[in-house]
Design a protein around this motif. Sequence first.
Motif, PDB file in Angstrom:
ATOM      1  N   HIS A 191       0.819  -1.200   0.000  1.00  0.00           N
ATOM      2  CA  HIS A 191       0.000   0.000   0.000  1.00  0.00           C
ATOM      3  C   HIS A 191       0.861   1.263   0.000  1.00  0.00           C
ATOM      4  O   HIS A 191       0.605   2.195  -0.746  1.00  0.00           O
ATOM      5  CB  HIS A 191      -0.911  -0.028   1.225  1.00  0.00           C
ATOM      6  CG  HIS A 191      -2.017   0.948   1.138  1.00  0.00           C
ATOM      7  ND1 HIS A 191      -3.223   0.643   0.568  1.00  0.00           N
ATOM      8  CD2 HIS A 191      -2.088   2.244   1.507  1.00  0.00           C
ATOM      9  CE1 HIS A 191      -4.002   1.699   0.610  1.00  0.00           C
ATOM     10  NE2 HIS A 191      -3.341   2.689   1.175  1.00  0.00           N
ATOM     11  N   ARG A 198      -8.589   8.024 -11.705  1.00  0.00           N
ATOM     12  CA  ARG A 198      -9.310   7.713 -10.465  1.00  0.00           C
ATOM     13  C   ARG A 198     -10.315   8.802 -10.143  1.00  0.00           C
ATOM     14  O   ARG A 198     -11.454   8.525  -9.757  1.00  0.00           O
ATOM     15  CB  ARG A 198      -8.340   7.632  -9.283  1.00  0.00           C
ATOM     16  CG  ARG A 198      -7.610   6.340  -9.150  1.00  0.00           C
ATOM     17  CD  ARG A 198      -6.589   6.496  -8.025  1.00  0.00           C
ATOM     18  NE  ARG A 198      -5.649   5.405  -8.036  1.00  0.00           N
ATOM     19  CZ  ARG A 198      -5.871   4.232  -7.471  1.00  0.00           C
ATOM     20  NH1 ARG A 198      -7.000   4.022  -6.828  1.00  0.00           N
ATOM     21  NH2 ARG A 198      -4.971   3.280  -7.542  1.00  0.00           N
ATOM     22  N   LEU A 236     -13.627  -3.974  -6.928  1.00  0.00           N
ATOM     23  CA  LEU A 236     -12.919  -3.330  -5.825  1.00  0.00           C
ATOM     24  C   LEU A 236     -13.319  -1.856  -5.868  1.00  0.00           C
ATOM     25  O   LEU A 236     -13.050  -1.170  -6.853  1.00  0.00           O
ATOM     26  CB  LEU A 236     -11.410  -3.489  -6.035  1.00  0.00           C
ATOM     27  CG  LEU A 236     -10.485  -2.790  -5.048  1.00  0.00           C
ATOM     28  CD1 LEU A 236     -10.684  -3.334  -3.634  1.00  0.00           C
ATOM     29  CD2 LEU A 236      -9.024  -2.983  -5.466  1.00  0.00           C
ATOM     30  N   GLU A 278     -14.987   0.133  -9.139  1.00  0.00           N
ATOM     31  CA  GLU A 278     -14.819  -0.564 -10.429  1.00  0.00           C
ATOM     32  C   GLU A 278     -16.175  -1.013 -10.993  1.00  0.00           C
ATOM     33  O   GLU A 278     -17.121  -1.203 -10.230  1.00  0.00           O
ATOM     34  CB  GLU A 278     -13.953  -1.822 -10.232  1.00  0.00           C
ATOM     35  CG  GLU A 278     -12.489  -1.528 -10.041  1.00  0.00           C
ATOM     36  CD  GLU A 278     -11.672  -2.811  -9.878  1.00  0.00           C
ATOM     37  OE1 GLU A 278     -10.478  -2.766 -10.186  1.00  0.00           O
ATOM     38  OE2 GLU A 278     -12.217  -3.841  -9.435  1.00  0.00           O
ATOM     39  N   VAL A 326      -4.603 -13.352  -6.106  1.00  0.00           N
ATOM     40  CA  VAL A 326      -3.207 -12.935  -5.933  1.00  0.00           C
ATOM     41  C   VAL A 326      -2.576 -13.934  -4.967  1.00  0.00           C
ATOM     42  O   VAL A 326      -2.880 -13.921  -3.782  1.00  0.00           O
ATOM     43  CB  VAL A 326      -3.114 -11.507  -5.359  1.00  0.00           C
ATOM     44  CG1 VAL A 326      -1.668 -11.119  -5.076  1.00  0.00           C
ATOM     45  CG2 VAL A 326      -3.759 -10.495  -6.294  1.00  0.00           C
ATOM     46  N   GLY A 357      -0.271  -2.738 -10.458  1.00  0.00           N
ATOM     47  CA  GLY A 357       0.399  -3.890  -9.857  1.00  0.00           C
ATOM     48  C   GLY A 357       1.131  -4.718 -10.904  1.00  0.00           C
ATOM     49  O   GLY A 357       2.013  -5.501 -10.587  1.00  0.00           O
TER      50      GLY A 357
HETATM   51  N1  LIG Z   1     -11.369  -6.202  -8.830  1.00  0.00           N
HETATM   52  C1  LIG Z   1     -10.098  -6.376  -9.119  1.00  0.00           C
HETATM   53  N2  LIG Z   1      -9.537  -7.563  -8.923  1.00  0.00           N
HETATM   54  C2  LIG Z   1      -8.224  -7.718  -9.205  1.00  0.00           C
HETATM   55  C3  LIG Z   1      -7.438  -6.678  -9.721  1.00  0.00           C
HETATM   56  C4  LIG Z   1      -8.064  -5.421  -9.922  1.00  0.00           C
HETATM   57  O1  LIG Z   1      -7.451  -4.445 -10.375  1.00  0.00           O
HETATM   58  N3  LIG Z   1      -9.389  -5.323  -9.613  1.00  0.00           N
HETATM   59  N4  LIG Z   1      -6.121  -6.900 -10.007  1.00  0.00           N
HETATM   60  C5  LIG Z   1      -5.390  -6.234 -10.973  1.00  0.00           C
HETATM   61  O2  LIG Z   1      -4.215  -6.340 -11.053  1.00  0.00           O
HETATM   62  C6  LIG Z   1      -5.447  -7.967  -9.287  1.00  0.00           C
HETATM   63  C7  LIG Z   1      -5.107  -7.446  -7.911  1.00  0.00           C
HETATM   64  N5  LIG Z   1      -4.200  -6.383  -8.041  1.00  0.00           N
HETATM   65  C8  LIG Z   1      -4.304  -5.158  -7.481  1.00  0.00           C
HETATM   66  C9  LIG Z   1      -3.202  -4.341  -7.561  1.00  0.00           C
HETATM   67  C10 LIG Z   1      -3.200  -3.119  -6.972  1.00  0.00           C
HETATM   68  C11 LIG Z   1      -4.323  -2.678  -6.308  1.00  0.00           C
HETATM   69  C12 LIG Z   1      -4.268  -1.342  -5.688  1.00  0.00           C
HETATM   70  O3  LIG Z   1      -3.387  -0.591  -5.946  1.00  0.00           O
HETATM   71  N6  LIG Z   1      -5.177  -0.978  -4.855  1.00  0.00           N
HETATM   72  C13 LIG Z   1      -5.135   0.322  -4.226  1.00  0.00           C
HETATM   73  C14 LIG Z   1      -6.532   0.860  -3.993  1.00  0.00           C
HETATM   74  C15 LIG Z   1      -7.307   0.979  -5.253  1.00  0.00           C
HETATM   75  C16 LIG Z   1      -8.479   1.862  -5.115  1.00  0.00           C
HETATM   76  O4  LIG Z   1      -9.446   1.471  -4.396  1.00  0.00           O
HETATM   77  O5  LIG Z   1      -8.469   2.942  -5.703  1.00  0.00           O
HETATM   78  C17 LIG Z   1      -4.387   0.217  -2.928  1.00  0.00           C
HETATM   79  O6  LIG Z   1      -4.319  -0.895  -2.370  1.00  0.00           O
HETATM   80  O7  LIG Z   1      -3.877   1.243  -2.502  1.00  0.00           O
HETATM   81  C18 LIG Z   1      -5.430  -3.479  -6.258  1.00  0.00           C
HETATM   82  C19 LIG Z   1      -5.424  -4.721  -6.850  1.00  0.00           C
HETATM   83  C20 LIG Z   1      -6.309  -9.175  -9.261  1.00  0.00           C
HETATM   84  N7  LIG Z   1      -7.668  -8.891  -8.907  1.00  0.00           N
END
Ligand SMILES: Nc1nc2c(c(=O)[nH]1)N(C=O)[C@@H](CNc1ccc(C(=O)N[C@@H](CCC(=O)O)C(=O)O)cc1)CN2
Length: 236
Positions: free
Chosen positions: A3, A46, A95, A98, A121, A178
């Motif tokens: 994070h 975003r 998430l 989305e 993951v 990611g």
């Molecule tokens: N719904 C969903 N599932 C998924 C993904 C995705 O983007 N969306 N992924 C795609 O690769 C993988 C998980 N990878 C991820 C990589 C980074 C973050 C991320 O940066 N999250 C931010 C918050 C995002 C927000 O709410 O704006 C964080 O943790 O700070 C999330 C998922 C697999 N599953």
Amino acid sequence: MDHSKMEARIASGHSATGTGAAANAGSDDKGVADVGTAAALRPQLRAARTAMSEDQRAQANDRIADYLDDWAVQGLTRPMRKGSAQRVLAAFWPLGPEPDLRDWLMRQSADPELMLALPVVVERDAPLVFKRWWPGAPMRDGAYGIAEPDHDQIVTPDVMLLPALGFTAQADRIGYGGGYYDRTLAGFDVAGRKVQTIAVAYACGLLAEGTHVPAPHDRRVDAVLSETGWTPKMPV
Ligand SMILES: Nc1nc2c(c(=O)[nH]1)N(C=O)[C@@H](CNc1ccc(C(=O)N[C@@H](CCC(=O)O)C(=O)O)cc1)CN2
Ligand SMILES: Nc1ncnc2c1ncn2[C@@H]1O[C@H](COP(=O)(O)OP(=O)(O)OP(=O)(O)O)[C@@H](O)[C@H]1O
């Protein structure tokens, strides 16, 4: 990516210039080296998505589901691996803001020719694995707080729906940064597996021509679907 690293990337991101709906927020940074990179564009993408109301999101989700219904009849029938009785369709569990495909997935689960799957993951900065999903499948909160199937049935997708924060008219996709999907698709290439890829985004994620400079590892998807339709066209 953890994070804090993610926050640091976002904090260091510069805004790029552009005329698209997602490219309006702050554009004083002309000339910096990373203008147009995914990292530079994410904050405004975003912001554009967060600016949608709940109603707008719900309506957009319904439109996306309508387009997916058409595609399920016209397009999804094609990419079936030789010898397999079911096509494996990988989707995603939403998430935050989305696109939410859950109702559509629920309906597709009645199709005996389809096997549904969700990404898991298993390790940071590693390819994703996909596990079967059906209504009522055991789920748990996985990495990044995303719900994922909680069992051992790993499958290989024939078709993949990928979440996208941004996209271009050429079907370049920007995700959360990611690199999970790019790594996963690179792994499938090495293994000689063909998978059809469809990014799902809201229309506010469309980047103006020339705004985005894809990185060498970035993979174009076969098509992008938003509430306004397919970019460049429905994949069949
Ligand atoms: N719904 C969903 N599932 C998924 C993904 C995705 O983007 N969306 N992924 C795609 O690769 C993988 C998980 N990878 C991820 C990589 C980074 C973050 C991320 O940066 N999250 C931010 C918050 C995002 C927000 O709410 O704006 C964080 O943790 O700070 C999330 C998922 C697999 N599953
Ligand atoms: N095939 C790969 N092998 C190794 N590293 C990779 C690969 N693809 C991407 N990466 C790394 O992952 C990082 C993030 O990539 P990128 O910004 O394209 O993510 P994204 O496509 O937005 O994220 P996601 O696919 O998780 O939604 C990059 O720093 C890149 O170095």
